[in-house]
Design a protein around this motif. Structure first.
Motif, PDB file in Angstrom:
ATOM      1  N   LYS A   1       0.835  -1.202   0.000  1.00 36.53           N
ATOM      2  CA  LYS A   1       0.000   0.000   0.000  1.00 36.53           C
ATOM      3  C   LYS A   1       0.875   1.260   0.000  1.00 36.53           C
ATOM      4  O   LYS A   1       0.594   2.223  -0.724  1.00 36.53           O
ATOM      5  N   ALA A   2       1.936   1.249   0.810  1.00 35.90           N
ATOM      6  CA  ALA A   2       2.830   2.412   0.867  1.00 35.90           C
ATOM      7  C   ALA A   2       3.490   2.656  -0.490  1.00 35.90           C
ATOM      8  O   ALA A   2       3.617   3.801  -0.936  1.00 35.90           O
ATOM      9  N   LEU A   3       3.888   1.581  -1.166  1.00 33.08           N
ATOM     10  CA  LEU A   3       4.492   1.746  -2.494  1.00 33.08           C
ATOM     11  C   LEU A   3       3.462   2.285  -3.484  1.00 33.08           C
ATOM     12  O   LEU A   3       3.792   3.092  -4.358  1.00 33.08           O
ATOM     13  N   ALA A   4       2.216   1.850  -3.339  1.00 37.23           N
ATOM     14  CA  ALA A   4       1.162   2.362  -4.220  1.00 37.23           C
ATOM     15  C   ALA A   4       0.953   3.862  -3.989  1.00 37.23           C
ATOM     16  O   ALA A   4       0.742   4.626  -4.932  1.00 37.23           O
ATOM     17  N   ILE A   5       1.030   4.284  -2.730  1.00 38.10           N
ATOM     18  CA  ILE A   5       0.920   5.716  -2.413  1.00 38.10           C
ATOM     19  C   ILE A   5       2.089   6.467  -3.050  1.00 38.10           C
ATOM     20  O   ILE A   5       1.918   7.502  -3.692  1.00 38.10           O
ATOM     21  N   ALA A   6       3.306   5.901  -2.894  1.00 35.24           N
ATOM     22  CA  ALA A   6       4.497   6.534  -3.474  1.00 35.24           C
ATOM     23  C   ALA A   6       4.376   6.602  -4.992  1.00 35.24           C
ATOM     24  O   ALA A   6       4.748   7.601  -5.609  1.00 35.24           O
ATOM     25  N   ALA A   7       3.825   5.545  -5.600  1.00 35.64           N
ATOM     26  CA  ALA A   7       3.661   5.535  -7.065  1.00 35.64           C
ATOM     27  C   ALA A   7       2.676   6.606  -7.504  1.00 35.64           C
ATOM     28  O   ALA A   7       2.814   7.185  -8.585  1.00 35.64           O
ATOM     29  N   GLY A   8       1.695   6.891  -6.648  1.00 43.09           N
ATOM     30  CA  GLY A   8       0.732   7.942  -6.969  1.00 43.09           C
ATOM     31  C   GLY A   8       1.365   9.321  -7.002  1.00 43.09           C
ATOM     32  O   GLY A   8       0.799  10.265  -7.549  1.00 43.09           O
ATOM     33  N   ILE A   9       2.543   9.463  -6.426  1.00 43.49           N
ATOM     34  CA  ILE A   9       3.222  10.763  -6.397  1.00 43.49           C
ATOM     35  C   ILE A   9       4.401  10.784  -7.367  1.00 43.49           C
ATOM     36  O   ILE A   9       4.539  11.692  -8.168  1.00 43.49           O
ATOM     37  N   ALA A  10       5.253   9.754  -7.300  1.00 43.78           N
ATOM     38  CA  ALA A  10       6.497   9.788  -8.077  1.00 43.78           C
ATOM     39  C   ALA A  10       6.501   8.811  -9.251  1.00 43.78           C
ATOM     40  O   ALA A  10       7.286   8.985 -10.178  1.00 43.78           O
ATOM     41  N   ASP A  11       5.664   7.786  -9.229  1.00 46.84           N
ATOM     42  CA  ASP A  11       5.574   6.786 -10.298  1.00 46.84           C
ATOM     43  C   ASP A  11       6.942   6.289 -10.775  1.00 46.84           C
ATOM     44  O   ASP A  11       7.243   6.336 -11.956  1.00 46.84           O
ATOM     45  N   PRO A  12       7.807   5.817  -9.868  1.00 48.48           N
ATOM     46  CA  PRO A  12       9.127   5.345 -10.312  1.00 48.48           C
ATOM     47  C   PRO A  12       8.995   4.056 -11.121  1.00 48.48           C
ATOM     48  O   PRO A  12       8.136   3.235 -10.823  1.00 48.48           O
ATOM     49  N   GLU A  13       9.863   3.911 -12.116  1.00 50.23           N
ATOM     50  CA  GLU A  13       9.809   2.719 -12.968  1.00 50.23           C
ATOM     51  C   GLU A  13      10.040   1.455 -12.153  1.00 50.23           C
ATOM     52  O   GLU A  13       9.469   0.400 -12.430  1.00 50.23           O
ATOM     53  N   CYS A  14      10.886   1.585 -11.111  1.00 50.51           N
ATOM     54  CA  CYS A  14      11.237   0.406 -10.330  1.00 50.51           C
ATOM     55  C   CYS A  14      11.380   0.757  -8.850  1.00 50.51           C
ATOM     56  O   CYS A  14      11.957   1.788  -8.509  1.00 50.51           O
ATOM     57  N   PHE A  15      10.840  -0.088  -7.996  1.00 44.27           N
ATOM     58  CA  PHE A  15      11.058   0.020  -6.550  1.00 44.27           C
ATOM     59  C   PHE A  15      12.137  -0.998  -6.174  1.00 44.27           C
ATOM     60  O   PHE A  15      12.097  -2.148  -6.632  1.00 44.27           O
ATOM     61  N   ILE A  16      13.060  -0.575  -5.343  1.00 38.90           N
ATOM     62  CA  ILE A  16      14.139  -1.469  -4.913  1.00 38.90           C
ATOM     63  C   ILE A  16      14.049  -1.639  -3.406  1.00 38.90           C
ATOM     64  O   ILE A  16      14.045  -0.659  -2.667  1.00 38.90           O
ATOM     65  N   ILE A  17      13.944  -2.887  -2.971  1.00 40.47           N
ATOM     66  CA  ILE A  17      13.808  -3.165  -1.540  1.00 40.47           C
ATOM     67  C   ILE A  17      15.168  -3.601  -0.991  1.00 40.47           C
ATOM     68  O   ILE A  17      15.741  -4.595  -1.446  1.00 40.47           O
TER      69      ILE A  17
END
Ligand SMILES: [Zn+2]
Length: 304
Positions: A234-250
């Motif tokens: 959910k947090a990544l989805a929120i972040a995608a709603g703002i920055a929409d990064p091509e890739c998330f790295i954990i």
């Protein structure tokens, strides 16, 4: 190995150790070391120790300080674009300009010294040489004792007005908590998704025990991992709603749980993300503790 070309230093200052690396002019790491972080006297010895390390390596390589292409430094705190830090509590530092302070200890021109927030710098390292290689924009989420974040868009770290951009750990969206976060607020992602938070939710000594038990089929611990993954997705989805990064790295210690955790985060991310961002990648960091040194060097190395 003697280096005939110019040398770049990538320094990652943490609360316990300073990770020091040096790189050749192609951006390859040529050596690394760790020195203890001496926090006494308001952390005044830290940059003197960094200067001593640089001098030692330059000597060992048969070079002189004029061969140093630059020094990049990651620090645990917010940093303005001019290199001024604003209270790195973990180091005992107040408010001062880091390049100016380092230049008092060693003869390196100010314009060849760059400073960044450690999470952003680690993200830059992963973007350059790690899990984010080849992507145009990435967001790195480091899950350890806390939850940190760094955002790189088109090769540039996004710092934000206060140096607090991508602080995903303190996005407040968890409603049912009744104890405070380390930041003083209540309801932060960090409280439920950090190693500390995972261990607390599972009632175990550490996050690894929670994951090990879940993998062994313990239903209660499986439910904890499911919940953690839901919060992260959910947090990544929120972040995608703002920055929409091509890739998330954990990254961070918890990322050792690997695909078991990543698959669950992906599942929830797809569920929550706005549809154009639903297929953005979620991958594991690959540089481990070296990411900060790589990213710090990348602040200097601009060739590709
Ligand atoms: Zn918080």
């Amino acid at each position: 190995m003697k280096m005939t070309n110019k040398i770049i230093f990538g320094i990652d200052i943490g609360g316990t150790t300073i990770k020091c690396g040096y790189f050749d002019d192609k951006g390859n790491m040529a050596g690394k070391d760790e020195i203890p972080t001496r926090k006494e006297n308001g952390g005044q010895l830290i940059l003197a120790d960094v200067a001593d390390y640089i001098r030692r390596i330059v000597d060992e390589q048969g070079l002189s300080l004029s061969d140093v292409m630059g020094v990049g430094i990651g620090v645990p705190g917010s940093v303005r674009d001019d290199g001024t830090v604003n209270k790195c509590v973990n180091l005992g530092w107040g408010v001062f300009n880091v390049p100016e302070a380092l230049a008092k200890h060693i003869d390196i021109p100010l314009e060849n010294i760059a400073v960044g927030n450690d999470a952003n710098v680690a993200a830059l390292g992963e973007y350059w040489k790690g899990g984010g290689k080849g992507y145009s924009s990435i967001m790195m989420i480091t899950i350890g004792t806390g939850v940190g974040g760094g955002l790189i868009i088109n090769g540039k770290p996004v710092n934000g007005y206060n140096g607090a951009a991508a602080e995903i750990g303190h996005i407040p969206f968890v409603d049912d908590l009744d104890f405070p976060c380390t930041c003083g607020k209540t309801g932060c992602l960090e409280q439920v998704a950090s190693a500390t938070g995972i261990a607390r939710m599972g009632g175990r000594k550490n996050a690894k025990e929670v994951f090990d038990a879940a993998l062994a089929g313990d239903k209660d611990m499986e439910a904890v991992v499911e919940k953690v993954s839901m919060y992260l997705g959910k947090a990544l989805a929120i972040a995608a709603g703002i920055a929409d990064p091509e890739c998330f790295i954990i990254g961070g210690g918890v990322s050792a749980a690997g695909e078991y955790l990543l698959e669950k985060i992906r599942k929830y991310y797809r569920e929550y993300a706005f549809h154009p961002s639903r297929d953005n990648k979620i991958v594991k960091a690959t540089l481990g503790n070296d990411a900060g040194m790589y990213g710090a060097a990348r602040l200097i190395y601009k060739a590709d």
